[in-house]
Motif scaffolding. Structure first.
Motif, PDB file in Angstrom:
ATOM      1  N   ARG A   1     -11.252  -4.768   5.046  1.00  0.00           N
ATOM      2  CA  ARG A   1     -10.655  -3.693   4.262  1.00  0.00           C
ATOM      3  C   ARG A   1     -11.642  -2.534   4.166  1.00  0.00           C
ATOM      4  O   ARG A   1     -12.843  -2.698   4.386  1.00  0.00           O
ATOM      5  CB  ARG A   1     -10.274  -4.170   2.866  1.00  0.00           C
ATOM      6  CG  ARG A   1     -11.423  -4.726   2.029  1.00  0.00           C
ATOM      7  CD  ARG A   1     -10.889  -5.165   0.661  1.00  0.00           C
ATOM      8  NE  ARG A   1     -11.930  -5.639  -0.218  1.00  0.00           N
ATOM      9  CZ  ARG A   1     -12.262  -6.915  -0.385  1.00  0.00           C
ATOM     10  NH1 ARG A   1     -11.625  -7.851   0.317  1.00  0.00           N
ATOM     11  NH2 ARG A   1     -13.204  -7.261  -1.235  1.00  0.00           N
TER      12      ARG A   1
ATOM     13  N   ASP B   1      -9.056  -6.983  -9.293  1.00  0.00           N
ATOM     14  CA  ASP B   1     -10.513  -7.077  -9.353  1.00  0.00           C
ATOM     15  C   ASP B   1     -11.033  -7.023 -10.785  1.00  0.00           C
ATOM     16  O   ASP B   1     -12.189  -7.363 -11.044  1.00  0.00           O
ATOM     17  CB  ASP B   1     -11.157  -5.953  -8.533  1.00  0.00           C
ATOM     18  CG  ASP B   1     -11.206  -6.270  -7.050  1.00  0.00           C
ATOM     19  OD1 ASP B   1     -10.995  -7.440  -6.683  1.00  0.00           O
ATOM     20  OD2 ASP B   1     -11.455  -5.339  -6.251  1.00  0.00           O
TER      21      ASP B   1
ATOM     22  N   GLN C   1     -14.499 -12.297   3.140  1.00  0.00           N
ATOM     23  CA  GLN C   1     -13.601 -11.233   2.695  1.00  0.00           C
ATOM     24  C   GLN C   1     -12.658 -10.839   3.822  1.00  0.00           C
ATOM     25  O   GLN C   1     -13.008 -10.898   4.996  1.00  0.00           O
ATOM     26  CB  GLN C   1     -14.382  -9.992   2.255  1.00  0.00           C
ATOM     27  CG  GLN C   1     -15.261 -10.192   1.045  1.00  0.00           C
ATOM     28  CD  GLN C   1     -15.953  -8.900   0.626  1.00  0.00           C
ATOM     29  OE1 GLN C   1     -15.828  -7.872   1.293  1.00  0.00           O
ATOM     30  NE2 GLN C   1     -16.670  -8.949  -0.466  1.00  0.00           N
TER      31      GLN C   1
ATOM     32  N   GLN D   1      -5.458   0.229  -2.105  1.00  0.00           N
ATOM     33  CA  GLN D   1      -4.359  -0.453  -2.771  1.00  0.00           C
ATOM     34  C   GLN D   1      -4.637  -0.663  -4.260  1.00  0.00           C
ATOM     35  O   GLN D   1      -5.540  -1.410  -4.634  1.00  0.00           O
ATOM     36  CB  GLN D   1      -4.080  -1.791  -2.104  1.00  0.00           C
ATOM     37  CG  GLN D   1      -3.484  -1.622  -0.713  1.00  0.00           C
ATOM     38  CD  GLN D   1      -3.166  -2.934  -0.047  1.00  0.00           C
ATOM     39  OE1 GLN D   1      -4.001  -3.491   0.629  1.00  0.00           O
ATOM     40  NE2 GLN D   1      -1.948  -3.413  -0.226  1.00  0.00           N
TER      41      GLN D   1
ATOM     42  N   ALA E   1     -13.192   1.056   2.115  1.00  0.00           N
ATOM     43  CA  ALA E   1     -13.728   1.384   0.795  1.00  0.00           C
ATOM     44  C   ALA E   1     -13.755   2.899   0.651  1.00  0.00           C
ATOM     45  O   ALA E   1     -14.191   3.597   1.559  1.00  0.00           O
ATOM     46  CB  ALA E   1     -15.132   0.812   0.636  1.00  0.00           C
TER      47      ALA E   1
ATOM     48  N   ASP F   1     -11.002   0.947  -1.761  1.00  0.00           N
ATOM     49  CA  ASP F   1      -9.782   0.244  -1.410  1.00  0.00           C
ATOM     50  C   ASP F   1      -8.588   1.096  -1.812  1.00  0.00           C
ATOM     51  O   ASP F   1      -8.494   1.557  -2.947  1.00  0.00           O
ATOM     52  CB  ASP F   1      -9.734  -1.110  -2.137  1.00  0.00           C
ATOM     53  CG  ASP F   1      -8.802  -2.088  -1.445  1.00  0.00           C
ATOM     54  OD1 ASP F   1      -7.711  -1.666  -1.039  1.00  0.00           O
ATOM     55  OD2 ASP F   1      -9.182  -3.266  -1.315  1.00  0.00           O
TER      56      ASP F   1
ATOM     57  N   ARG G   1      -8.931 -11.349  -6.732  1.00  0.00           N
ATOM     58  CA  ARG G   1      -7.890 -11.262  -5.715  1.00  0.00           C
ATOM     59  C   ARG G   1      -7.389 -12.628  -5.258  1.00  0.00           C
ATOM     60  O   ARG G   1      -6.301 -12.738  -4.705  1.00  0.00           O
ATOM     61  CB  ARG G   1      -8.416 -10.506  -4.488  1.00  0.00           C
ATOM     62  CG  ARG G   1      -8.987  -9.146  -4.809  1.00  0.00           C
ATOM     63  CD  ARG G   1      -9.559  -8.463  -3.581  1.00  0.00           C
ATOM     64  NE  ARG G   1     -10.132  -7.168  -3.959  1.00  0.00           N
ATOM     65  CZ  ARG G   1     -10.123  -6.095  -3.173  1.00  0.00           C
ATOM     66  NH1 ARG G   1      -9.575  -6.165  -1.976  1.00  0.00           N
ATOM     67  NH2 ARG G   1     -10.657  -4.958  -3.581  1.00  0.00           N
TER      68      ARG G   1
ATOM     69  N   TRP H   1      -5.202  -4.357  -5.620  1.00  0.00           N
ATOM     70  CA  TRP H   1      -6.492  -5.044  -5.584  1.00  0.00           C
ATOM     71  C   TRP H   1      -7.427  -4.503  -6.653  1.00  0.00           C
ATOM     72  O   TRP H   1      -8.218  -5.250  -7.229  1.00  0.00           O
ATOM     73  CB  TRP H   1      -7.117  -4.903  -4.200  1.00  0.00           C
ATOM     74  CG  TRP H   1      -6.302  -5.489  -3.089  1.00  0.00           C
ATOM     75  CD1 TRP H   1      -6.034  -4.908  -1.886  1.00  0.00           C
ATOM     76  CD2 TRP H   1      -5.651  -6.776  -3.052  1.00  0.00           C
ATOM     77  NE1 TRP H   1      -5.247  -5.729  -1.123  1.00  0.00           N
ATOM     78  CE2 TRP H   1      -5.002  -6.890  -1.821  1.00  0.00           C
ATOM     79  CE3 TRP H   1      -5.539  -7.827  -3.969  1.00  0.00           C
ATOM     80  CZ2 TRP H   1      -4.268  -8.019  -1.451  1.00  0.00           C
ATOM     81  CZ3 TRP H   1      -4.803  -8.950  -3.609  1.00  0.00           C
ATOM     82  CH2 TRP H   1      -4.182  -9.034  -2.366  1.00  0.00           C
TER      83      TRP H   1
ATOM     84  N   LEU I   1       0.832  -1.202   0.000  1.00  0.00           N
ATOM     85  CA  LEU I   1       0.000   0.000   0.000  1.00  0.00           C
ATOM     86  C   LEU I   1       0.869   1.256   0.000  1.00  0.00           C
ATOM     87  O   LEU I   1       0.602   2.218  -0.731  1.00  0.00           O
ATOM     88  CB  LEU I   1      -0.918  -0.022   1.221  1.00  0.00           C
ATOM     89  CG  LEU I   1      -2.011   1.047   1.290  1.00  0.00           C
ATOM     90  CD1 LEU I   1      -3.190   0.534   2.111  1.00  0.00           C
ATOM     91  CD2 LEU I   1      -1.501   2.340   1.908  1.00  0.00           C
TER      92      LEU I   1
END
Length: 241
Positions: free
Chosen positions: A203, A216, A200, A209, A205, A207, A222, A212, A106
Motif C-alpha cells: 500500500r 488503525d 503488510q 482509504q 502512504a 493511505d 486492520r 484503514w 477506496l
C-alpha cells in the motif's frame, strides 16, 4: 508564518487533554504516542512538500480514447477546465462480474469528495468495462458527481500500470498536468509488492482509504486477513446499520 519547530515531546507534554479515571501509566503512554503522532504529521507535510517540488515529468503522448457520459474524449478532454488531472484505475475489467472490493471501497471515498476535489483538480475513475456496466454499479452505490470513463482500447490502462501483459489488473493512481497544451506526468503511485514491508499488504502512504485510517485507531487494527466486501446482507442488523 513559519518558524522553527518545537520538539515533538515538548509539544505533546503541553497537551491539557485528560480523561476521568485514566491512570498515570495510560497518560504517560498516550503522551509518548502523541509525540509520535506529531512527528507523523510533520513527516506527512514534509513528504507532501517534496512531492510538490518534483521536476517536470515526462511528456505524455495523448493517444488514448475514453468513453464518458459527455461522449468520447481523449486525455486532454478529461482535464476539462483544470490544469491538473487525477486518474484512478478501477479493477473492473470486462472479465469481472463485479469490481475489486478494495478498489470499490477506496472509490467510495473519492466519490464522496469528488465535487470538493473538482474545485482544484479534475478527478476521473477509469475502468476497462463498458461504461454502462460501470455506471450502473456506481449508481447502485449512490455515487453522484463522479466522472467515470471507459478505456476504449485498454491503451491507457496498459501504458499507465493498470493492465499487465499477462492480463492481470492492478490499481493505479496517476496525476497529470497540462501547461501550454503539453500534458506531463506529475506523479504516479509506485508502491507495490516490490516495496512492501514484511507482514503488510502493499500500500502507499499516506493511505488513501479512510477505512484503514479508522481501523488503525482501534485495538485490533486492520486485522491480518480481513478485507471489505461488496455486499453486507445483514448490514441492517448491525449497530448503526
Amino acid at each position: 508564518m513559519s518558524g522553527p519547530l518545537v520538539n515533538a515531546n515538548e509539544l505533546a507534554a503541553r497537551s491539557a487533554m485528560r480523561f476521568e479515571g485514566e491512570s498515570g501509566e495510560y497518560r504517560a503512554a498516550r503522551t509518548a504516542l502523541l509525540a509520535e503522532e506529531i512527528e507523523l504529521r510533520r513527516s506527512i507535510e514534509r513528504v507532501a512538500a517534496q512531492r510538490r517540488m518534483l521536476l517536470p515529468g515526462p511528456v505524455v503522448r495523448d493517444r488514448y480514447r475514453f468513453r464518458t457520459a459527455a461522449g468520447e474524449l481523449d486525455l486532454a478532454g478529461l482535464f476539462g477546465i483544470h490544469d491538473t488531472l487525477i486518474m484512478y484505475s478501477w479493477m473492473f475489467g470486462p472479465q469481472r462480474e463485479a469490481p475489486c472490493p478494495m478498489c470499490t471501497n477506496l472509490i467510495a471515498g473519492i466519490a464522496s469528495t469528488a465535487k470538493d476535489t473538482e474545485q482544484r483538480a479534475a478527478v476521473v475513475v477509469v475502468a476497462r468495462s463498458p461504461l454502462e456496466k460501470v455506471a450502473a454499479f456506481a449508481a447502485g452505490r449512490g455515487w453522484r458527481g463522479l466522472m467515470l470513463a471507459q478505456d476504449l482500447d485498454d491503451g491507457y490502462s496498459r501504458e499507465w500500470g493498470a493492465f499487465m501483459p499477462d492480463g492481470e489488473e492492478v490499481p493505479a493512481l496517476n496525476v497529470f498536468t497540462r501547461a501550454d497544451g503539453v500534458i506531463r506526468l506529475f506523479w504516479a503511485g509506485e508502491m507495490g509488492g516490490d516495496t512492501m514491508d514484511p507482514g503488510q499488504d502493499p500500500r502507499g502512504a499516506p493511505d488513501l482509504q479512510p477505512l484503514w485510517a479508522f481501523l488503525d485507531m482501534t485495538p485490533a487494527g486492520r486485522g491480518a486477513d480481513w478485507y471489505p466486501s461488496l455486499d453486507y446482507p445483514n448490514a441492517a442488523s448491525t449497530p448503526g446499520g
